[in-house]
Scaffold this motif. Structure first.
Motif, PDB file in Angstrom:
ATOM      1  N   ARG A   1       0.716  -0.534   0.690  1.00  0.00           N
ATOM      2  CA  ARG A   1       0.188   0.045  -0.123  1.00  0.00           C
ATOM      3  C   ARG A   1       1.047   1.216   0.274  1.00  0.00           C
ATOM      4  N   ARG A   2       2.284   1.376   0.713  1.00  0.00           N
ATOM      5  CA  ARG A   2       2.718   2.295   0.890  1.00  0.00           C
ATOM      6  C   ARG A   2       3.599   2.561  -0.723  1.00  0.00           C
ATOM      7  N   ILE A   3       4.050   1.596  -0.943  1.00  0.00           N
ATOM      8  CA  ILE A   3       4.697   1.367  -2.627  1.00  0.00           C
ATOM      9  C   ILE A   3       3.269   1.918  -3.545  1.00  0.00           C
ATOM     10  N   LEU A   4       1.974   1.496  -3.690  1.00  0.00           N
ATOM     11  CA  LEU A   4       1.312   2.527  -4.771  1.00  0.00           C
ATOM     12  C   LEU A   4       0.984   3.496  -4.114  1.00  0.00           C
ATOM     13  N   ALA A   5       1.063   4.521  -2.505  1.00  0.00           N
ATOM     14  CA  ALA A   5       0.839   5.833  -2.116  1.00  0.00           C
ATOM     15  C   ALA A   5       1.951   6.365  -3.158  1.00  0.00           C
ATOM     16  N   TYR A   6       3.028   5.868  -3.374  1.00  0.00           N
ATOM     17  CA  TYR A   6       4.758   6.806  -4.062  1.00  0.00           C
ATOM     18  C   TYR A   6       3.930   6.379  -5.310  1.00  0.00           C
ATOM     19  N   LEU A   7       3.345   6.016  -6.001  1.00  0.00           N
ATOM     20  CA  LEU A   7       3.710   5.140  -7.296  1.00  0.00           C
ATOM     21  C   LEU A   7       2.308   6.506  -7.836  1.00  0.00           C
ATOM     22  N   SER A   8       0.775   6.738  -6.421  1.00  0.00           N
ATOM     23  CA  SER A   8      -0.132   7.323  -7.001  1.00  0.00           C
ATOM     24  C   SER A   8       0.558   8.930  -6.949  1.00  0.00           C
ATOM     25  N   GLU A   9       1.508   9.533  -7.351  1.00  0.00           N
ATOM     26  CA  GLU A   9       2.569  10.912  -6.565  1.00  0.00           C
ATOM     27  C   GLU A   9       3.058  10.338  -8.597  1.00  0.00           C
ATOM     28  N   ALA A  10       3.632   9.482  -9.121  1.00  0.00           N
ATOM     29  CA  ALA A  10       4.248   9.942 -10.536  1.00  0.00           C
ATOM     30  C   ALA A  10       4.845   8.394  -9.935  1.00  0.00           C
ATOM     31  N   PRO A  11       5.396   7.940 -11.436  1.00  0.00           N
ATOM     32  CA  PRO A  11       6.260   6.668 -12.297  1.00  0.00           C
ATOM     33  C   PRO A  11       7.672   6.694 -11.208  1.00  0.00           C
ATOM     34  N   LEU A  12       8.371   6.064  -9.927  1.00  0.00           N
ATOM     35  CA  LEU A  12       9.520   6.012 -10.070  1.00  0.00           C
ATOM     36  C   LEU A  12      10.317   4.406 -10.562  1.00  0.00           C
ATOM     37  N   ALA A  13      11.488   4.427 -11.101  1.00  0.00           N
ATOM     38  CA  ALA A  13      11.945   4.027 -10.857  1.00  0.00           C
ATOM     39  C   ALA A  13      12.293   3.191  -9.895  1.00  0.00           C
ATOM     40  N   ALA A  14      13.054   1.450 -10.065  1.00  0.00           N
ATOM     41  CA  ALA A  14      12.294   0.664  -8.936  1.00  0.00           C
ATOM     42  C   ALA A  14      14.107   0.893  -8.352  1.00  0.00           C
ATOM     43  N   GLY A  15      14.464   1.205  -8.296  1.00  0.00           N
ATOM     44  CA  GLY A  15      15.569   1.895  -7.384  1.00  0.00           C
ATOM     45  C   GLY A  15      15.415   2.917  -6.052  1.00  0.00           C
ATOM     46  N   GLU A  16      14.234   4.007  -6.867  1.00  0.00           N
ATOM     47  CA  GLU A  16      14.102   4.762  -6.502  1.00  0.00           C
ATOM     48  C   GLU A  16      13.104   4.508  -5.358  1.00  0.00           C
ATOM     49  N   ILE A  17      12.017   3.218  -5.401  1.00  0.00           N
ATOM     50  CA  ILE A  17      11.175   2.858  -4.673  1.00  0.00           C
ATOM     51  C   ILE A  17      11.410   2.376  -3.631  1.00  0.00           C
ATOM     52  N   ALA A  18      12.943   0.899  -3.868  1.00  0.00           N
ATOM     53  CA  ALA A  18      13.798   0.712  -2.407  1.00  0.00           C
ATOM     54  C   ALA A  18      14.135   1.543  -1.430  1.00  0.00           C
ATOM     55  N   LYS A  19      14.987   2.600  -2.300  1.00  0.00           N
ATOM     56  CA  LYS A  19      15.659   3.099  -0.813  1.00  0.00           C
ATOM     57  C   LYS A  19      14.357   3.689   0.138  1.00  0.00           C
ATOM     58  N   ARG A  20      13.305   3.701  -0.856  1.00  0.00           N
ATOM     59  CA  ARG A  20      12.496   4.348   0.566  1.00  0.00           C
ATOM     60  C   ARG A  20      12.022   3.571   1.146  1.00  0.00           C
ATOM     61  N   PHE A  21      12.419   2.063   1.354  1.00  0.00           N
ATOM     62  CA  PHE A  21      12.273   1.271   2.170  1.00  0.00           C
ATOM     63  C   PHE A  21      13.129   0.306   3.271  1.00  0.00           C
ATOM     64  N   ASP A  22      13.172   0.198   4.328  1.00  0.00           N
ATOM     65  CA  ASP A  22      14.445  -0.449   5.623  1.00  0.00           C
ATOM     66  C   ASP A  22      14.484  -1.729   4.912  1.00  0.00           C
ATOM     67  N   MET A  23      14.448  -2.667   3.752  1.00  0.00           N
ATOM     68  CA  MET A  23      14.311  -3.201   2.885  1.00  0.00           C
ATOM     69  C   MET A  23      15.370  -3.627   2.405  1.00  0.00           C
ATOM     70  N   SER A  24      15.778  -5.238   2.022  1.00  0.00           N
ATOM     71  CA  SER A  24      16.403  -5.210   0.817  1.00  0.00           C
ATOM     72  C   SER A  24      16.166  -5.360  -0.657  1.00  0.00           C
ATOM     73  N   GLN A  25      17.037  -5.092  -1.915  1.00  0.00           N
ATOM     74  CA  GLN A  25      15.586  -4.544  -3.205  1.00  0.00           C
ATOM     75  C   GLN A  25      15.684  -6.180  -3.806  1.00  0.00           C
ATOM     76  N   PRO A  26      16.016  -7.619  -2.850  1.00  0.00           N
ATOM     77  CA  PRO A  26      14.939  -8.707  -3.915  1.00  0.00           C
ATOM     78  C   PRO A  26      13.347  -7.907  -2.988  1.00  0.00           C
ATOM     79  N   ALA A  27      13.510  -7.684  -2.021  1.00  0.00           N
ATOM     80  CA  ALA A  27      11.749  -7.784  -1.190  1.00  0.00           C
ATOM     81  C   ALA A  27      11.330  -6.652  -1.773  1.00  0.00           C
ATOM     82  N   VAL A  28      12.155  -5.945  -2.367  1.00  0.00           N
ATOM     83  CA  VAL A  28      11.325  -4.862  -2.356  1.00  0.00           C
ATOM     84  C   VAL A  28      10.781  -5.517  -4.383  1.00  0.00           C
TER      85      VAL A  28
END
Length: 103
Positions: free
Chosen positions: A17-44
């Protein structure tokens, strides 16, 4: 088109749901999304894959970068269908509409 069950299953996760909230503002690169979470890139990536499988996000590859964006029509359509099923006045209106078609 995805099934409503897949959509609601995907929405069951706070992270998704948080990912969707970010994407509701604008498309994002996968790396930009991953930077916003305290988890590994594979988990994101797994969360993004579930969202994509439910038809809630689109993905576009440009060279080495992958950009994700929200599929607003899928989310809106699924939620509207859900509300029509659980909203008692809506059920009565649907029944009335079917009766009129038959006459």
């Amino acid at each position: 088109m995805s099934s409503p069950d897949k959509v609601f299953e995907a929405l069951g996760s706070t992270t998704r749901r948080r990912i969707l909230a970010y994407l509701s503002e604008a498309p994002l690169a996968a790396g930009e999304i991953a930077k916003r979470f305290d988890m590994s890139q594979p988990a994101v990536s797994k969360h993004l894959s579930i969202l994509e499988g439910a038809g809630l996000v689109w993905r576009e590859r440009k060279g080495q970068f992958v950009t994700y964006g929200m599929e607003r029509a899928t989310l809106a359509g699924t939620l509207a269908g859900f509300l029509q099923e659980v909203c008692p006045p809506s059920r009565a209106l649907k029944k009335e509409a079917k009766a009129r078609k038959g006459s």
